[in-house]
Enzyme design. Structure first.
Site: not given
Ligand code: GLU
Length: 506
Positions: A264-267
């Site tokens: 995901s984009k936060r990873d």
């Protein structure tokens, strides 16, 4: 493969920056088109105005350009099937939705959002948390299947708000063959009556997607696995219109490095690697780091991405985008999720850096250094440092001593190697350096070896001291090359200066 010309599209929604999974989808579409002498199209799917994000469209187009994934048709490029931005095609969708209503494949629904919320809440209270507008429930709701024809007419003429919903047939097995997944069979009893046309006068993704794929004569739909659940509805829509269905290929998910869930984009920023092709600054001020700004070459990024879900069937790993386009097939795309590997990504970058000529690297370095240095010197800097670098920037940080005198001396080397007699030893060595009549690496090396012999010392006792004084570092490329590059005068001065600074250590 069918005789139809290959036309594929990448159809992002401008709801945010393009995740690297999206870039991979674009890449596979691009490679597939190239391989099959087809056309690669970019289409912006922006019919959901509530999710529109300022700057996202520009970001997507710019990022693809940076990757070298160029479309033949698309926004800003043109083509015979435009416009390529759905909001600019707004007017053309409604007649298609109405055609479906006229053919009893869809219907008008007048339920307000509030009414539906109530129904949903009631169902939940009765133990049915997943209430759906479907073949069963639609018969007790406010739509053109339950209201009289006159009432429907009156409501439409009155300008009442409505949506157009798919009239999902009951208990039918929808079957289609996915190039990657094989046969997919879904019973329509598991599908709801999706909204096709919204009260704001815009089509939903499903309708616009099908209409445009048809009008743009798309032969293959290659997209992420997250769209697989929508595919049966799409197949039914093609059928309802009496159109040929394109072939489908749903690409495997990109997984976190530990295989635990979707990347995901936060990873990225959490696990220390970029997830986006280029930097993205959200309207809320959140910054996500990109591959471009982290120093990756687009060629390395693309090569890495190609291998996330596909392999060539050989051990070769390095491919230019042109080479990939020659051998890419969807048959070699796997079904299983592809684990992202940050180390492997760095490895690709390292390989590309090594394979870049010293002259080209010197050009990049020169730009970074505001053309302050002689090109020939930078060619040598690149030659000396590139084996030890992953990014161009590393050449400058690791090899800073090639361009500037060291300010600090590696603590560990000082404490391990700098002994009470080191200053005298190095001062003697400096006298030798001073006396040399040329300063080629080989000349310095010969002198150094004879110095060792004269002093009856091994290389390990002397070379680190020499390196320390000249570079400040404990490790690096050949000292004879470094000394030669720096030049005799500078070398001798550095030795003096270093000896002066290290005096207190003896
Ligand atoms: N607009 C969809 C997306 O954002 C495209 C899905 C498709 O390719 O059909 O991914």
């Amino acid at each position: 493969m069918s005789d139809k010309p290959v036309r594929v599209r990448f159809a992002p929604s401008p709801t945010g920056p393009l995740h690297m999974g999206g870039v991979r989808t674009a890449l596979y579409n691009y490679l597939f088109a190239k391989k099959n002498n087809g056309t690669f199209i970019i289409r912006i799917e922006d019919t959901d105005q509530t999710r529109f994000v300022e700057g996202a469209q520009e970001y997507i187009l710019d990022a693809l350009k940076w990757c070298g994934i160029h479309a033949t048709e698309g926004p800003g490029i043109g083509g015979n099937y435009g416009p390529y931005i759905q909001s600019e095609r707004k007017e053309l969708y409604k007649p298609f939705a109405e055609e479906l209503v006229a053919n009893d494949k869809a219907y008008y629904a007048f339920d307000t959002a509030e009414e539906l919320d109530n129904v949903r809440a009631q169902a939940k209270a009765m133990g049915m948390p997943n209430w759906q507008y479907n073949t069963v429930t639609r018969m007790s709701l406010k739509n053109s299947l339950t209201l009289s024809a006159d009432e429907v007419k009156r409501r439409l003429e009155n300008g009442d708000q409505y949506v157009i919903r798919m009239k999902m047939p009951r208990n039918i097995d929808v079957r289609f063959e996915d190039i990657i997944r094989g046969w997919v069979v879904v019973n329509t009893n598991n599908l709801d009556d999706k909204v096709l046309f919204k009260s704001d006068g815009m089509p939903t993704y499903h309708l616009a997607n099908i209409v445009d794929d048809h009008l743009m004569e798309i032969s293959h739909v290659i997209r992420g696995e997250e769209w697989l659940p929508s595919a049966p509805l799409h197949v039914l829509l093609y059928d309802a219109f009496g159109w040929d269905c394109p072939k489908f290929a749903h690409l495997p998910l990109l997984l976190r490095p530990d295989g635990n869930g979707k990347l995901s984009k936060r990873d990225g920023d959490r696990l220390g690697f970029p997830v986006f092709p280029t930097d993205w600054l959200s309207a809320e001020g959140e910054k996500y780091t990109g591959y471009r700004e982290s120093g990756y070459f687009p060629e390395a990024f693309v090569n890495m991405l190609a291998f996330l879900g596909w392999n060539p069937g050989t051990t070769q790993e390095l491919f230019s985008i042109e080479e990939l386009a020659e051998i890419f097939t969807l048959e070699r795309v796997g079904k299983a999720g592809a684990k992202f590997d940050a180390d492997k990504t760095k490895w690709f970058q390292q390989q590309y850096l090594r394979n870049t000529s010293n002259e080209d690297l010197a050009d990049i370095l020169s730009q970074k250094l505001n053309n302050k240095y002689d090109k020939d010197a930078l060619v040598d800097v690149a030659r000396l440092m590139k084996e030890r670098a992953t990014f161009v920037e590393d050449i400058l940080t690791e090899g800073d001593y090639l361009l500037h005198r060291p300010e600090n001396f590696d603590e560990q080397t000082v404490s391990k190697k700098w002994k009470s007699d080191s200053a005298t030893l190095m001062s003697d060595w400096n006298d030798r350096l001073k006396s040399l009549t040329d300063f080629y690496p080989s000349t310095i090396e010969v002198a150094f070896k004879s110095f060792l012999e004269a002093k009856q010392l091994g290389i390990g006792a002397v070379l680190p001291l020499f390196r320390l004084l000249i570079t400040g570092a404990g490790m690096g490329p050949s000292m004879f090359e470094i000394a030669s590059f720096i030049g005799q005068e500078e070398c001798v001065e550095r030795m003096y200066e270093g000896l002066e600074k290290l005096k207190s250590h003896s």
